[in-house]
Design an enzyme around this catalytic site. Structure first.
Site, PDB file in Angstrom:
ATOM      1  N   ASP A   1     -14.377  -6.004   2.868  1.00  0.00           N
ATOM      2  CA  ASP A   1     -14.102  -7.127   3.874  1.00  0.00           C
ATOM      3  C   ASP A   1     -14.443  -6.650   5.211  1.00  0.00           C
ATOM      4  OD1 ASP A   1     -11.922  -5.564   3.968  1.00  0.00           O
ATOM      5  OD2 ASP A   1     -10.294  -7.135   3.827  1.00  0.00           O
ATOM      6  N   ARG A   2     -14.498  -5.414   5.800  1.00  0.00           N
ATOM      7  CA  ARG A   2     -14.945  -5.196   7.027  1.00  0.00           C
ATOM      8  C   ARG A   2     -16.060  -4.888   7.184  1.00  0.00           C
ATOM      9  NH1 ARG A   2     -10.136  -1.126   9.452  1.00  0.00           N
ATOM     10  NH2 ARG A   2      -8.468  -2.550   9.020  1.00  0.00           N
TER      11      ARG A   2
ATOM     12  N   LYS B   1     -11.614 -11.993   5.096  1.00  0.00           N
ATOM     13  CA  LYS B   1     -12.725 -11.445   6.059  1.00  0.00           C
ATOM     14  C   LYS B   1     -13.788 -10.983   5.161  1.00  0.00           C
ATOM     15  CE  LYS B   1     -10.396  -7.293   7.475  1.00  0.00           C
ATOM     16  NZ  LYS B   1      -8.928  -7.668   7.232  1.00  0.00           N
TER      17      LYS B   1
ATOM     18  N   ASP C   1     -13.242  -2.152   0.195  1.00  0.00           N
ATOM     19  CA  ASP C   1     -13.165  -3.413  -0.581  1.00  0.00           C
ATOM     20  C   ASP C   1     -13.981  -4.480  -0.009  1.00  0.00           C
ATOM     21  OD1 ASP C   1     -11.624  -3.802   1.948  1.00  0.00           O
ATOM     22  OD2 ASP C   1     -10.080  -5.161   0.907  1.00  0.00           O
TER      23      ASP C   1
ATOM     24  N   SER D   1      -8.133  -1.269   1.091  1.00  0.00           N
ATOM     25  CA  SER D   1      -8.903  -1.502   2.013  1.00  0.00           C
ATOM     26  C   SER D   1      -9.732  -0.375   2.663  1.00  0.00           C
ATOM     27  CB  SER D   1      -8.411  -2.124   3.261  1.00  0.00           C
ATOM     28  OG  SER D   1      -9.281  -2.607   4.006  1.00  0.00           O
ATOM     29  N   HIS D   2      -9.649  -0.034   3.614  1.00  0.00           N
ATOM     30  CA  HIS D   2     -10.491   1.078   4.324  1.00  0.00           C
ATOM     31  C   HIS D   2      -9.827   2.504   3.967  1.00  0.00           C
ATOM     32  CE1 HIS D   2      -7.539  -0.894   6.883  1.00  0.00           C
ATOM     33  NE2 HIS D   2      -7.235   0.271   7.374  1.00  0.00           N
TER      34      HIS D   2
ATOM     35  N   ARG E   1      -1.400   1.472  17.819  1.00  0.00           N
ATOM     36  CA  ARG E   1      -2.495   0.676  18.308  1.00  0.00           C
ATOM     37  C   ARG E   1      -2.447   0.412  19.668  1.00  0.00           C
ATOM     38  NH1 ARG E   1      -5.010   1.468  13.435  1.00  0.00           N
ATOM     39  NH2 ARG E   1      -4.201   0.559  11.657  1.00  0.00           N
TER      40      ARG E   1
ATOM     41  N   ARG F   1       0.981  -1.263   0.089  1.00  0.00           N
ATOM     42  CA  ARG F   1      -0.167  -0.046   0.095  1.00  0.00           C
ATOM     43  C   ARG F   1       0.896   1.075   0.043  1.00  0.00           C
ATOM     44  NH1 ARG F   1      -4.557  -1.462   4.413  1.00  0.00           N
ATOM     45  NH2 ARG F   1      -5.209  -3.477   3.337  1.00  0.00           N
TER      46      ARG F   1
ATOM     47  N   ASP G   1     -16.387  -1.665   4.427  1.00  0.00           N
ATOM     48  CA  ASP G   1     -15.659  -0.475   4.029  1.00  0.00           C
ATOM     49  C   ASP G   1     -14.825  -0.669   2.715  1.00  0.00           C
ATOM     50  OD1 ASP G   1     -14.145  -3.265   3.750  1.00  0.00           O
ATOM     51  OD2 ASP G   1     -12.208  -2.537   4.534  1.00  0.00           O
TER      52      ASP G   1
HETATM   53  C1  G1P Z   1      -5.233  -3.417  10.418  1.00  0.00           C
HETATM   54  C2  G1P Z   1      -6.013  -4.063  11.339  1.00  0.00           C
HETATM   55  C3  G1P Z   1      -5.838  -5.775  10.996  1.00  0.00           C
HETATM   56  C4  G1P Z   1      -6.309  -5.971   9.760  1.00  0.00           C
HETATM   57  C5  G1P Z   1      -5.700  -5.373   8.808  1.00  0.00           C
HETATM   58  C6  G1P Z   1      -6.133  -5.233   7.138  1.00  0.00           C
HETATM   59  O1  G1P Z   1      -3.836  -3.694  10.398  1.00  0.00           O
HETATM   60  O2  G1P Z   1      -5.446  -3.833  12.750  1.00  0.00           O
HETATM   61  O3  G1P Z   1      -6.504  -6.392  12.239  1.00  0.00           O
HETATM   62  O4  G1P Z   1      -6.153  -7.474   9.325  1.00  0.00           O
HETATM   63  O5  G1P Z   1      -5.816  -3.922   9.093  1.00  0.00           O
HETATM   64  O6  G1P Z   1      -7.419  -5.065   7.306  1.00  0.00           O
HETATM   65  P1  G1P Z   1      -2.783  -2.887  10.995  1.00  0.00           P
HETATM   66  O7  G1P Z   1      -2.928  -1.499  10.410  1.00  0.00           O
HETATM   67  O8  G1P Z   1      -3.317  -2.781  12.514  1.00  0.00           O
HETATM   68  O9  G1P Z   1      -1.410  -3.393  10.850  1.00  0.00           O
HETATM   69 ZN    ZN Z   2     -10.768  -3.917   3.536  1.00  0.00          ZN
END
Ligand code: G1P
Ligand code: ZN
Length: 542
Positions: free
Chosen positions: A280-281, A375, A278, A112-113, A495, A22, A276
């Site tokens: 998956d969330r 997911k 894509d 993703s998000h 986090r 990414r 989200d």
């Molecule tokens: C984050 C989430 C993790 C998830 C990932 C992809 O990753 O915390 O649970 O699997 O996005 O959606 P992180 O940014 O914490 O590495």
């Molecule tokens: Zn996603």
């Protein structure tokens, strides 16, 4: 057809993170950037004579990147690519197509998000023939390959028309453009009791589904409104846009605020959900009650047998380490195995393939099962609908009965975004160095029972993943976890995960931030968050 061999040089930093590579969109659009990474993928997995799936979440550059990837796939000798119409596929739908068609894997274009747009984020990841994200050994090999690349292969050809479903050819390669929704919707019908859910909607049940101008819009409209008969207009923000309408397509209380406001407002529907970028969330909300993802996983595990696809029961439940232990309590009660894996869906793949786990989840709004190897946001939403249709109780009633039976794991995640990387690294290094001396120390009246840096040995293939996050465990079962995000594209994101167990029957209805106040203070004290980063408060709380 002509194949050109384009000379290139390694580009630094093409290391896939928690979920693929990414970067900021302009970085991905830079000279050779996308091409180098795609060539590295094919150099590692091989393309000759193979069939792949291709699709993405529709974000800015998705359409053009798809054409580049198609030309490279053909130039590398692939036999066939199955691509979603308009180069669109939700991540779970891509996973399903990879499996359904017994292909050799797939390339998913998504961040993703993360927001999309000319100045926002883009991403590419490779999924294996089982439909799941490439494991660390494979992504590491891809990264290594990017550090030594000298050329890539490109077919000289015009764009493929991806706007219509049907077959065409690109050089010697077959391109099958498919409806992104149809096979996925069929899979959902096979897992859930659609007639019970349809009857519930027909009886006046009201729902709000917020697709956040991202990929699930067409899936949600087809499944919820057309096949299940939810009132037209149930799905909002249902047209995917290249910049997600300027939204941050992350379904949590902060970014899906409009949904939260509606669900806590005077005319709230019975059930609310969001997904989200894509797809998956997911986030689920009842009328006047928020369901934390950790609780959602536990409730889904406890009630999955109410859906036809899971009526034989679950083989096991898996959760990522920072996810609350609520699901473990359900697994124990059901007499099935529970697993604790590092963060990232890829760690569930082996457990699902080996038939050890049926349902998996992460605190980060991810839930799914062995129906695909990602997911799956709509899957979780449909399983909730199935449970609601069978139990004929409100979300609030289901949650309070769940806590009454299993106790409640109060839980929250605090994110500190865009911290200078060196400051975040220094904080984590100091914390890791302090671990051996922490046992027995008393903070905020609580005694530390143990502290470590989580390491995971995969029970299926024996592979070991170290340094997956610092865990501070207290004698009363409370827990603090700290790790740095592996998906961000700007600085570092800390986090902080906080958990406290209340057995009940009293004290099950507190506000989580109040219930966790002492643990939050302890975390700040033990990690020195302000001292290292200057931050006193998180910018996202979930
Ligand atoms: C984050 C989430 C993790 C998830 C990932 C992809 O990753 O915390 O649970 O699997 O996005 O959606 P992180 O940014 O914490 O590495
Ligand atoms: Zn996603």
């Amino acid at each position: 057809m002509t194949i050109t061999i384009v000379a290139t040089k390694p580009i630094a930093g093409q290391k896939p993170g928690t979920s693929g590579l990414r970067k900021k969109t302009p970085v991905f659009m830079g000279p050779h950037y996308l091409e180098n990474f795609v060539q590295a993928i094919f150099d590692v997995v091989g393309a000759e004579g193979k069939t792949f799936v291709l699709g993405g979440d529709g974000r800015y550059f998705n359409d053009r990147a798809a054409q580049v990837i198609l030309r490279m796939t053909a130039a590398n000798g692939a036999a066939r690519v199955i691509v979603g119409q308009g180069a669109i596929l939700s991540t779970p739908a891509a996973s399903h197509l990879i499996r359904l068609n017994k292909t050799d894997g797939g390339i998913i274009m998504s961040a993703s998000h993360n927001p999309g747009g000319p100045e926002e984020d883009f991403g590419v990841k490779f999924n294996m023939p089982n439909g799941g994200p490439a494991p660390e050994g494979v992504t590491e090999a891809m990264y290594q390959r990017t550090t030594m690349l000298t050329e890539y292969k490109m077919l000289v050809a015009q764009d493929v028309d991806l706007s219509v479903v049907g077959r065409s050819h690109l050089g010697g390669m077959v391109v099958d453009v498919v409806d992104p929704v149809a096979d996925y919707a069929t899979l959902m019908e096979s897992l859930f009791n659609f007639s019970a859910i349809r009857a519930m909607f027909a009886g006046g049940f009201r729902m709000r589904m917020d697709s956040m101008c991202a990929v699930t819009g067409p899936y949600a409209v087809e499944i919820l409104e057309r096949r299940l008969g939810a009132e037209p207009g149930t799905c909002v923000n249902a047209v995917p846009l290249p910049d997600f309408g300027g939204m941050h397509p992350d379904p949590n209380p902060t970014w899906a605020k409009a949904l939260m406001d509606e669900m806590f407002g005077p005319d709230a529907p019975d059930f609310g959900a969001a997904s989200d970028g894509d797809g998956d969330r997911n986030m689920v909300v009842g009328r006047g009650i928020y369901v934390s993802p950790s609780d959602s996983l536990a409730v889904l595990a406890a009630n999955a047998h109410l859906a036809p696809g899971y009526k034989a029961g679950l083989k096991g439940v898996a959760r990522s380490m920072p996810t609350s232990a609520a699901a473990d309590r359900v697994a124990a009660a059901l007499g099935i195995a529970s697993y604790e894996t590092p963060t990232g869906w890829k760690f569930f793949g082996n457990l699902l393939d080996a038939g050890r786990a049926t349902i998996c989840g992460e605190e980060s709004f991810g839930t799914g099962s062995d129906h695909v190897r990602e997911k799956d946001g709509l899957w979780a939403i449909l399983l909730w609908l199935n449970i609601l249709a069978v139990r004929r109780e409100s979300v609030a009633a289901i949650l309070s009965q769940h806590w009454g039976k299993f106790g409640r794991n109060y839980y929250s995640r605090h994110d500190f975004e865009a911290i200078a990387t060196d400051k975040a690294d220094a904080m984590m290094a100091a914390l890791r160095a302090s671990l051996p001396g922490l046992k027995g120390r008393v903070v905020e009246g609580m005694t530390i029972a143990g502290a470590d840096d989580f390491a995971y040995t995969d029970p299926v293939d024996g592979s070991i993943s170290k340094a997956q996050g610092v865990r501070l465990m207290f004698e009363d079962g409370s827990r603090i976890v700290l790790r740095l995000s592996g998906t961000g594209t700007e600085g570092a994101t800390l986090r902080l995960y906080l958990e406290r167990y209340a057995a009940g029957p009293m004290g099950l209805d507190l506000d989580p931030q109040e219930a966790l106040a002492g643990i939050i203070r302890a975390a700040h004290e033990l990690a020195g968050i302000e001292r290292f980063t200057g931050r006193t408060a998180p910018n996202v709380v979930t």
